[in-house]
Design a protein around this motif. Structure first.
Motif, mmCIF file in Angstrom:
data_model
loop_
_atom_site.group_PDB
_atom_site.id
_atom_site.type_symbol
_atom_site.label_atom_id
_atom_site.label_comp_id
_atom_site.label_asym_id
_atom_site.label_seq_id
_atom_site.Cartn_x
_atom_site.Cartn_y
_atom_site.Cartn_z
ATOM 1 N N GLN A 120 12.631 13.278 -11.761
ATOM 2 C CA GLN A 120 11.276 12.811 -11.522
ATOM 3 C C GLN A 120 11.000 11.495 -12.255
ATOM 4 N N GLN A 121 11.525 11.361 -13.458
ATOM 5 C CA GLN A 121 11.353 10.104 -14.193
ATOM 6 C C GLN A 121 12.057 8.954 -13.470
ATOM 7 N N ALA A 122 13.239 9.216 -12.945
ATOM 8 C CA ALA A 122 13.966 8.178 -12.195
ATOM 9 C C ALA A 122 13.211 7.807 -10.933
ATOM 10 N N LEU A 123 12.615 8.799 -10.247
ATOM 11 C CA LEU A 123 11.873 8.517 -9.034
ATOM 12 C C LEU A 123 10.643 7.668 -9.325
ATOM 13 N N VAL A 124 9.960 7.929 -10.429
ATOM 14 C CA VAL A 124 8.806 7.109 -10.809
ATOM 15 C C VAL A 124 9.239 5.672 -11.066
ATOM 16 N N ASN A 132 4.026 14.108 -9.555
ATOM 17 C CA ASN A 132 5.136 15.065 -9.634
ATOM 18 C C ASN A 132 5.761 15.062 -11.026
ATOM 19 N N LEU A 133 5.833 13.888 -11.622
ATOM 20 C CA LEU A 133 6.385 13.813 -12.978
ATOM 21 C C LEU A 133 5.506 14.581 -13.959
ATOM 22 N N GLN A 134 4.219 14.438 -13.848
ATOM 23 C CA GLN A 134 3.312 15.165 -14.745
ATOM 24 C C GLN A 134 3.462 16.681 -14.556
ATOM 25 N N GLN A 155 0.834 -1.200 0.000
ATOM 26 C CA GLN A 155 0.000 0.000 0.000
ATOM 27 C C GLN A 155 0.871 1.255 0.000
ATOM 28 N N ARG A 156 1.925 1.226 0.793
ATOM 29 C CA ARG A 156 2.813 2.378 0.838
ATOM 30 C C ARG A 156 3.531 2.567 -0.501
ATOM 31 N N ALA A 157 3.974 1.468 -1.103
ATOM 32 C CA ALA A 157 4.667 1.564 -2.377
ATOM 33 C C ALA A 157 3.738 2.083 -3.476
ATOM 34 N N GLU A 158 2.488 1.698 -3.431
ATOM 35 C CA GLU A 158 1.538 2.181 -4.424
ATOM 36 C C GLU A 158 1.274 3.679 -4.234
ATOM 37 N N ALA A 159 1.193 4.121 -2.979
ATOM 38 C CA ALA A 159 1.006 5.552 -2.723
ATOM 39 C C ALA A 159 2.222 6.344 -3.191
ATOM 40 N N LEU A 194 4.201 5.556 -5.522
ATOM 41 C CA LEU A 194 4.204 5.558 -6.984
ATOM 42 C C LEU A 194 3.224 6.601 -7.526
ATOM 43 N N ARG A 195 2.038 6.698 -6.923
ATOM 44 C CA ARG A 195 1.070 7.684 -7.389
ATOM 45 C C ARG A 195 1.608 9.112 -7.203
ATOM 46 N N LEU A 196 2.265 9.357 -6.070
ATOM 47 C CA LEU A 196 2.847 10.682 -5.831
ATOM 48 C C LEU A 196 3.946 10.989 -6.835
#
Length: 363
Positions: A153-157, A132-134, A120-124, A126-128
């Motif tokens: 931001q792309q690397a973080l996603v 931020n990337l957008q 759940q934390r990893a999915e949250a 990822l959504r954040l």
């Protein structure tokens, strides 16, 4: 005087008879001489009477079903030991040892621990990161953000997505499923045991179908092809059948033999996996002759063959290849479809000699 005349008359008659007899003898002597010096005119029957006599049987070729027999082993068609891919504890068994299972059936559950919360934390995260990337992409399109910020931001996603996938995969690994239909052979762990990646959890074997393995001598390997029928003679007297599914292209360097595999149906679920068996491989049919092995002979070079009579009544030696030999007879190949096989008298005749052949009925 009268007596003398009678005796003279008798003497004259005797002399005449003697002369006549001598004349007849002289005339006949010419014929006798001629008969003694002229060559006799032999009839074909008299010529045949001068030839050696041999007995023959007329044999027709028949179909021979050759078999290649070797020793082999029966193993499960599919067999696998499932191991843990995560650190965890055994939470529950859902099967027992010896039980039949279907592909995809749940076998063992491992403790999920806090992996559901991690997911759940990893999915949250990822959504954040995606949001931020957008935003960074919009700013970059307005020249309000740098290229470096966009790349970060792309690397973080990518990083948060990988973490989400890792935790999700670990959650899947807490559920041990059967990869194929089979039987539970062993459960080497107990409920509550701690396990690490690589620890064995369960052994599964599919014995509804068996795999028969054997090593074939190199001189016999060329006779084989995929799809040939095989028969496995079991130690208990039973028999299982199947077909060759694999023939090695490279011989074993130590034995110079070729490994083969055959897929064998086991509809009665016989417990023979792991046992040895005598394997008979049914080779393509051949045209061959069968007769008593006593009729085999050797020529001057030691080659095995038989003596036959050709259409000119001349004895010939023909080499043969022995296909099989038993107490009932011998199967050979290499002969014409119909032969006149010499069964008696060959020891008194040389090859190439003309004979008189007397046919006897075959047994």
């Amino acid at each position: 005087m009268a007596f003398l005349k009678i005796r003279s008359s008798h003497f004259s008659l005797a002399l005449a008879l003697l002369l006549a007899a001598l004349l007849a003898i002289w005339l006949l002597s010419g014929s006798v001489y001629t008969l003694a010096t002229d060559a006799p005119e032999f009839t074909p029957a008299s010529q045949e009477a001068e030839r050696p006599v041999v007995e023959i049987q007329i044999l027709q070729a028949s179909t021979y079903h050759p078999r290649l027999q070797v020793q082999g082993q029966l193993v499960p068609y599919r067999q696998s030991t499932l191991t843990s891919r995560i650190n965890s504890q055994v939470e529950a068994w859902h099967v027992r040892q010896g039980q039949a299972v279907k592909a995809g059936e749940l076998i063992i559950s491992l403790d999920q621990e806090d992996r559901q919360a991690q997911l759940q934390r990893a999915e949250a995260d990822l959504r954040l990161a995606e949001a931020n990337l957008q935003a960074t992409e919009r700013l970059k399109s307005q020249n309000l953000s740098s290229e470096t910020a966009l790349l970060n931001q792309q690397a973080l996603v990518a990083s948060t997505r990988a973490e989400r996938d890792r935790v999700s995969m670990e959650l899947q690994h807490t559920q041990i499923l059967a990869p194929f239909d089979g039987f539970i052979e062993s459960l080497p762990i107990e409920v509550g045991n701690s396990i690490q990646p690589g620890d064995a959890l369960v052994s599964l074997a599919d014995t509804r179908t068996l795999k028969l393995t054997a090593d074939i001598p190199q001189q016999k390997a060329s006779q084989l092809s995929e799809g040939l029928t095989t028969e496995a003679q079991l130690l208990d007297g039973g028999q299982l059948t199947g077909k060759i599914s694999f023939i090695a292209h490279v011989a074993d360097s130590a034995t110079r033999s070729y490994r083969i595999e055959a897929q064998i149906d086991n509809p009665e679920l016989r417990r023979v996996a792991g046992a040895s068996a005598t394997i008979s491989i049914l080779l393509p049919d051949l045209s061959a002759h069968r007769f008593s092995p006593a009729l085999l002979a050797l020529d001057s070079t030691g080659q095995t063959g038989v003596r036959i009579i050709n259409d000119e009544q001349i004895m010939q030696f023909m080499p043969v290849q022995i296909l099989s030999l038993d107490t009932g007879g011998v199967w050979v190949s290499g002969l014409p479809a119909e032969i006149k096989l010499v069964t008696q008298g060959a020891g008194f005749v040389s090859e190439g000699e003309q004979v008189t052949a007397v046919q006897v009925e075959s047994d």
